[in-house]
Design an enzyme around this catalytic site. Structure first.
Site, short mmCIF file in Angstrom:
data_model
loop_
_atom_site.label_atom_id
_atom_site.label_comp_id
_atom_site.label_asym_id
_atom_site.label_seq_id
_atom_site.Cartn_x
_atom_site.Cartn_y
_atom_site.Cartn_z
N GLN A 126 0.84 -1.21 0.00
CA GLN A 126 0.00 0.00 0.00
C GLN A 126 0.87 1.26 0.00
O GLN A 126 1.62 1.48 0.96
CB GLN A 126 -0.88 0.00 1.26
CG GLN A 126 -1.74 1.24 1.43
CD GLN A 126 -2.46 1.24 2.79
OE1 GLN A 126 -1.96 0.70 3.76
NE2 GLN A 126 -3.62 1.86 2.83
N GLY A 127 0.74 2.07 -1.02
CA GLY A 127 1.51 3.30 -1.10
C GLY A 127 0.64 4.51 -0.81
O GLY A 127 0.18 5.20 -1.74
N TYR A 128 0.38 4.76 0.45
CA TYR A 128 -0.40 5.93 0.86
C TYR A 128 0.52 6.97 1.52
O TYR A 128 0.68 8.07 1.05
CB TYR A 128 -1.48 5.53 1.89
CG TYR A 128 -2.81 5.09 1.31
CD1 TYR A 128 -2.91 4.51 0.06
CD2 TYR A 128 -3.98 5.24 2.05
CE1 TYR A 128 -4.14 4.09 -0.43
CE2 TYR A 128 -5.21 4.83 1.56
CZ TYR A 128 -5.29 4.26 0.33
OH TYR A 128 -6.51 3.85 -0.16
N SER A 129 1.15 6.56 2.67
CA SER A 129 1.89 7.54 3.48
C SER A 129 3.15 8.03 2.78
O SER A 129 3.76 7.30 1.99
CB SER A 129 2.30 6.88 4.80
OG SER A 129 1.19 6.34 5.43
N GLU A 244 -9.86 -1.47 5.35
CA GLU A 244 -8.66 -1.75 6.13
C GLU A 244 -9.01 -1.82 7.61
O GLU A 244 -8.49 -2.61 8.36
CB GLU A 244 -7.63 -0.64 5.89
CG GLU A 244 -6.34 -0.81 6.68
CD GLU A 244 -5.28 0.24 6.36
OE1 GLU A 244 -5.57 1.16 5.58
OE2 GLU A 244 -4.17 0.12 6.89
N ASN A 385 -5.10 6.10 16.12
CA ASN A 385 -6.31 6.01 16.94
C ASN A 385 -6.82 7.39 17.37
O ASN A 385 -8.01 7.55 17.62
CB ASN A 385 -6.06 5.10 18.13
CG ASN A 385 -6.02 3.64 17.71
OD1 ASN A 385 -5.93 3.35 16.51
ND2 ASN A 385 -6.11 2.73 18.65
N GLU A 386 -5.92 8.37 17.42
CA GLU A 386 -6.39 9.73 17.71
C GLU A 386 -7.29 10.21 16.56
O GLU A 386 -8.37 10.77 16.78
CB GLU A 386 -5.21 10.69 17.89
CG GLU A 386 -4.44 10.52 19.18
CD GLU A 386 -3.50 9.32 19.17
OE1 GLU A 386 -3.21 8.80 18.06
OE2 GLU A 386 -3.04 8.89 20.24
C1 LIG Z 1 3.90 -0.77 11.28
C2 LIG Z 1 3.34 0.24 10.34
C3 LIG Z 1 2.98 -0.16 9.08
C4 LIG Z 1 2.50 0.78 8.17
N1 LIG Z 1 2.19 0.36 6.91
C5 LIG Z 1 1.84 1.28 6.00
C6 LIG Z 1 1.65 0.87 4.64
O1 LIG Z 1 1.79 -0.30 4.29
N2 LIG Z 1 1.33 1.83 3.76
C7 LIG Z 1 1.15 3.13 4.11
O2 LIG Z 1 0.83 3.93 3.26
N3 LIG Z 1 1.33 3.55 5.38
C8 LIG Z 1 1.67 2.64 6.32
N4 LIG Z 1 1.88 3.06 7.62
C9 LIG Z 1 1.83 4.48 7.92
C10 LIG Z 1 0.65 4.91 8.79
O3 LIG Z 1 -0.53 4.92 8.06
C11 LIG Z 1 1.02 6.27 9.37
O4 LIG Z 1 2.09 6.08 10.26
C12 LIG Z 1 -0.15 6.95 10.07
O5 LIG Z 1 -1.12 7.33 9.15
C13 LIG Z 1 0.31 8.17 10.89
O6 LIG Z 1 1.07 9.06 10.18
P1 LIG Z 1 2.46 9.56 10.76
O7 LIG Z 1 3.26 8.37 11.10
O8 LIG Z 1 3.02 10.51 9.78
O9 LIG Z 1 2.11 10.31 12.11
P2 LIG Z 1 1.62 11.83 12.27
O10 LIG Z 1 0.46 12.08 11.39
O11 LIG Z 1 2.77 12.72 12.18
O12 LIG Z 1 1.08 11.80 13.75
C14 LIG Z 1 1.94 11.86 14.91
C15 LIG Z 1 1.04 11.86 16.15
O13 LIG Z 1 0.15 12.99 16.11
C16 LIG Z 1 -1.20 12.58 16.20
N5 LIG Z 1 -2.07 13.41 15.35
C17 LIG Z 1 -1.88 13.76 14.06
N6 LIG Z 1 -2.92 14.49 13.63
C18 LIG Z 1 -3.81 14.58 14.65
C19 LIG Z 1 -5.08 15.20 14.82
N7 LIG Z 1 -5.68 15.86 13.83
N8 LIG Z 1 -5.69 15.07 16.01
C20 LIG Z 1 -5.11 14.39 17.02
N9 LIG Z 1 -3.90 13.80 16.91
C21 LIG Z 1 -3.27 13.89 15.75
C22 LIG Z 1 -1.19 11.14 15.69
O14 LIG Z 1 -2.29 10.44 16.18
C23 LIG Z 1 0.15 10.63 16.21
O15 LIG Z 1 -0.02 10.22 17.52
C24 LIG Z 1 2.35 2.14 8.55
C25 LIG Z 1 2.70 2.53 9.83
C26 LIG Z 1 3.19 1.61 10.73
C27 LIG Z 1 3.56 2.07 12.10
#
Ligand SMILES: Cc1cc2nc3c(=O)[nH]c(=O)nc-3n(C[C@H](O)[C@H](O)[C@H](O)COP(=O)(O)OP(=O)(O)OC[C@H]3O[C@@H](n4cnc5c(N)ncnc54)[C@H](O)[C@@H]3O)c2cc1C
Length: 774
Positions: A126-129, A244, A385-386
């Site tokens: 999955q290429g989202y992040s 998902e 989860n937030e």
């Molecule tokens: C093991 C693992 C596997 C993954 N696999 C994939 C994958 O296959 N493909 C893919 O695309 N992505 C993948 N991800 C990425 C995942 O979807 C992102 O890590 C996630 O969406 C959070 O983005 P971030 O890490 O940039 O955190 P950030 O968005 O920077 O958030 C950091 C903290 O701030 C909090 N926060 C951010 N915005 C808000 C808000 N509006 N209100 C309250 N709190 C907030 C978050 O909850 C978090 O606690 C994976 C992540 C992990 C850990």
């Protein structure tokens, strides 16, 4: 849940398949999976075995290889897989890419990709992040431009799970930057083995290589990689995220719990000083209650999704709720694993090294540590989860929160609707206080239920003048009465009293029940004693024969609605040591009654008997079993009433926080309050599901019934604290006045919490079967 004959046959079929096909090697791979899902080397061979049997993609539409199973069959299948330690196959193709193809792909795209996904020929990531775009996914910058028959991609994706094993990627790319960020995103699916695509490993805190960063440098993919329309990607992305986050996790979590029980036994095989073993066993019982509640709710989701029909009000928030509930429970289990591992949980060996006995470290300790480290990710991936709590709160703020604890048939729907209408009309909140001003003032409510609504016989068999219902009807009535804050005297008389009489199975009881259906008889059950807390068998009240007449002497504690009752059912021990149920006339000699008002305004009485003559003994022999059964069903009905009260509190809290302004905006705009309300809502929905799932407990053995009832009641008790206290807190000073319904509801919940035993007692009953705790 009790399985039908067909369901048992299906379960046996799945078991036979697992016995034949799940080799030791594959099972070991499944057993050692501590990450999100099994490694490629284990997951793919197992998926191919499933595909051969036609069971790789049971949720898919039948025309593409789905199984067309009922919700129960899905549950049985998942439960058997988890119990057998079968590998968790990757959901990236089967659960995420495939539904997108089915919903948005062309026929040619479906034919090209779906069979390979199902058969484990292709493997997806999955290429989202992106490095700069996590929770705020719509800000993504990885670009694709159209050149002739191709898309040319530049940019980077990060945290890409199993990209190093994958043959294909589904991916969000920016194809337009002119409008709102959400409007210029497109959804592509393509093969990864192309020039210009590079994959760099990222090692996680557990030392595993699960995710990666993927770089695109003028990477070219065919034009028909585009799914749906150009710039429609955001709609598809959201659709996919729901898949998902959806699905059932409880069977898997139950498998993990069983494993924790095994490792607890192993870890303490040589005994242990102190109470550590018992403390952990109770923590496991607590986890079981949470899994039971999640399981009950996930079955409701599955039924709504597959069966269609009326959708519960929480359905749009179900993916986010499921994500939060399942991942936080999963993380909690890993903490328990670490507690069991003890000192050896600190080693950094691999599972293979532990299995080879390099040090005297049990394999389970190493597993527990890796699972603990790995599963920190559970509340981050798939949308943190937030962010899920933000989404749940957004839904809850506009939602209808009053849902029945059970799916209703036509008769039940009519019964509930007429009761709710009557309560609104006759007993709005301002009439409640006068109605409970004295112990006798409640009589018109009893008469109204009997004569205006004809409800007192709703749960009685027809030959007793009833409507042929049972425990489900009692639960529904209690829920509606709870929402109107008038649970008594229905719950103590028409539930506890009537269920006790029915369980005793005595013709003399039938006469009383018939008269109760007409409103002429009102029962009160005196079963608890001052020294016995909520233990029904700790009795000092004695039954004895004096001059040819049976008498009792003793004391009973806080007998609900004793004053105004026409008959008392009193437990006492006879000379042979048997527990007997005595029918007493409240006006009999030797009775001392002291009325006591409970904090919710309802009246109870302390009763003392001194050689009080017994009108009749109901039932033959020891009545322990009958009293326990009645007590269990009344506990469930009290749980349903608590759900009704909580729904009213939740609704009032949502209204109040939406209207009351501070700092220039409604209270509900503050994230701290939104998250608290999301947690209250999830607790409430689970309590309703947990109680509703127990409507069939009368078909269980007494031991199993006790375990199920106590598990549901623990969920109710915890929700009652969370919702009750939260409702008061979010009303601020207004929550502390006695003028609002919220305070009354909070007090009623507190009374219910005390009545049938607290969390500690019910956890012991849940733990009794597994850990031998009594
Ligand atoms: C093991 C693992 C596997 C993954 N696999 C994939 C994958 O296959 N493909 C893919 O695309 N992505 C993948 N991800 C990425 C995942 O979807 C992102 O890590 C996630 O969406 C959070 O983005 P971030 O890490 O940039 O955190 P950030 O968005 O920077 O958030 C950091 C903290 O701030 C909090 N926060 C951010 N915005 C808000 C808000 N509006 N209100 C309250 N709190 C907030 C978050 O909850 C978090 O606690 C994976 C992540 C992990 C850990």
């Amino acid at each position: 849940m009790n399985l039908s004959k067909d369901e048992l046959a299906f379960r046996d079929e799945v078991r036979a398949f697992l016995a034949a096909e799940l080799t030791d090697e594959i099972r070991l791979g499944g057993h050692r999976t501590s990450g999100i899902f099994s490694d490629y080397e284990v997951g793919i061979p197992w998926q191919r075995v499933l595909a051969k049997r036609g069971w790789a993609a049971p949720h898919w539409p039948v025309e593409w290889g789905g199984c067309g199973w009922t919700p129960r069959q899905h549950d049985i299948f998942a439960s058997e897989m988890a119990a057998a330690d079968a590998p968790k196959v990757s959901p990236l193709g089967l659960v995420m890419a495939a539904p997108v193809l089915v919903a948005f792909g062309t026929q040619a795209q479906k034919e090209r990709w779906l069979p390979d996904i199902r058969n484990g020929v292709s493997y997806w990531c999955q290429g989202y992040s992106e490095p700069g775009s996590g929770s705020d996914l719509a800000s993504l910058q990885c670009r694709a431009r159209r050149e002739g028959n191709e898309w040319v991609i530049n940019g980077s994706k990060i945290w890409t799970t199993h990209a190093h094993n994958a043959t294909h990627m589904f991916c969000l790319v920016r194809t337009d930057s002119s409008g709102k960020p959400q409007q210029g995103i497109s959804f592509l699916m393509f093969e990864l083995n192309k020039p210009g695509i590079q994959i760099r490993p990222i090692i996680s805190i557990s030392g595993d290589h699960e995710f990666n960063q993927v770089f695109f440098d003028e990477a070219r993919v065919p034009a028909d990689a585009l799914i749906g329309e150009e710039n429609q990607g955001w709609t598809i992305a959201k659709f996919l995220l729901e898949h998902e986050r959806g699905g059932s996790s409880a069977p898997f979590l139950r498998g993990r719990l069983a494993r924790l029980h095994e490792s607890l036994q192993e870890a303490f095989a040589q005994g242990a000083p102190g109470t550590e073993h018992e403390d952990i066993a109770l923590s496991l019982a607590n986890a079981q209650c949470r899994i039971d509640a999640l399981h009950a709710w996930e079955q409701e989701v599955l039924t709504a999704r597959i069966g269609g029909g009326t959708q519960p009000a929480w359905m749009p928030a179900a993916p986010s709720m499921g994500k939060v509930l399942a991942t936080e429970l999963k993380q909690h289990l890993t903490e328990l694993g670490l507690d069991i591992a003890g000192v050896y949980g600190a080693t950094s060996l691999t599972i293979e090294e532990a299995a080879a006995h390099a040090l005297p470290v049990p394999e389970e300790s190493v597993f527990a540590t890796r699972a603990y480290l790995n599963d920190r990710a559970a509340s981050i991936y798939g949308g943190t989860n937030e962010v899920q709590r933000n989404l749940i709160a957004r839904h809850v703020l506009g939602a209808e929160v009053v849902e029945p604890v059970l799916p209703l048939d036509e008769t039940q729907a009519m019964l509930v609707a007429s009761l709710q209408g009557w309560l609104q009309d006759k007993l709005p909140f301002d009439k409640r206080v006068p109605m409970i001003a004295t112990p006798e003032a409640i009589a018109p409510l009893w008469q109204g239920l009997a004569h205006e609504l004809g409800l007192l016989g709703a749960a009685l068999p027809e030959h007793l003048g009833g409507m042929g219902g049972g425990l489900p009807e009692q639960m529904l009535i209690c829920q509606a009465l709870g929402a109107a804050l008038v649970g008594e005297p229905y719950s103590s008389s028409a539930v506890l009293g009537a269920n006790l009489l029915q369980a005793l199975g005595d013709p003399a009881a039938d006469v009383l029940l018939q008269a109760m259906a007409d409103g002429q008889v009102r029962l009160a059950v005196a079963a608890l004693e001052p020294a016995g807390r909520t233990d029904l068998s700790r009795l000092q009240t004695r039954l004895f024969n004096s001059q040819g007449q049976m008498h009792i002497s003793g004391r009973k504690a806080l007998v609900r609605c004793a004053t105004g009752a026409t008959h008392w059912l009193v437990s006492a021990r006879d000379d042979a040591g048997h527990l007997r149920i005595c029918l007493l006339d409240p006006a009999a000699s030797g009775v001392q009654r002291r009325d006591v008002r409970l904090i919710d305004g309802v009246w109870a009485a302390e009763l003392a008997f001194d050689q009080t003559p017994v009108q009749a003994l109901i039932g033959q022999g020891d009545a322990v079993a009958a009293l326990s059964q009645a007590w269990d069903t009344a506990t469930l009905a009290a749980g349903a009433e608590a759900v009704g009260v909580m729904q009213a509190l939740m609704r009032d809290t949502l209204n109040y926080t939406s209207q009351r302004k501070q700092f220039g905006q409604p209270l509900a705009a503050f994230q701290a309050l939104q998250h608290r309300m999301a947690d209250m809502y999830m607790a409430l929905v689970q309590a309703a599901a947990a109680v509703g799932a127990c409507a069939d407990v009368l078909g269980d053995s007494p031991e199993r019934r006790a375990e199920r009832v106590s598990s549901a009641h623990v969920t109710v008790l915890r929700a009652a604290r969370l919702v009750g206290q939260g409702a008061v807190q979010l009303h601020g000073g207004m929550g502390m006045t006695d003028e609002l319904a919220v305070g009354h509801g909070f007090k009623r919940l507190t009374v219910i919490e005390q009545q049938f035993g607290g969390v500690a007692q019910h956890l012991r009953r849940v733990a009794a079967g597994r850990s031998g705790l009594g």
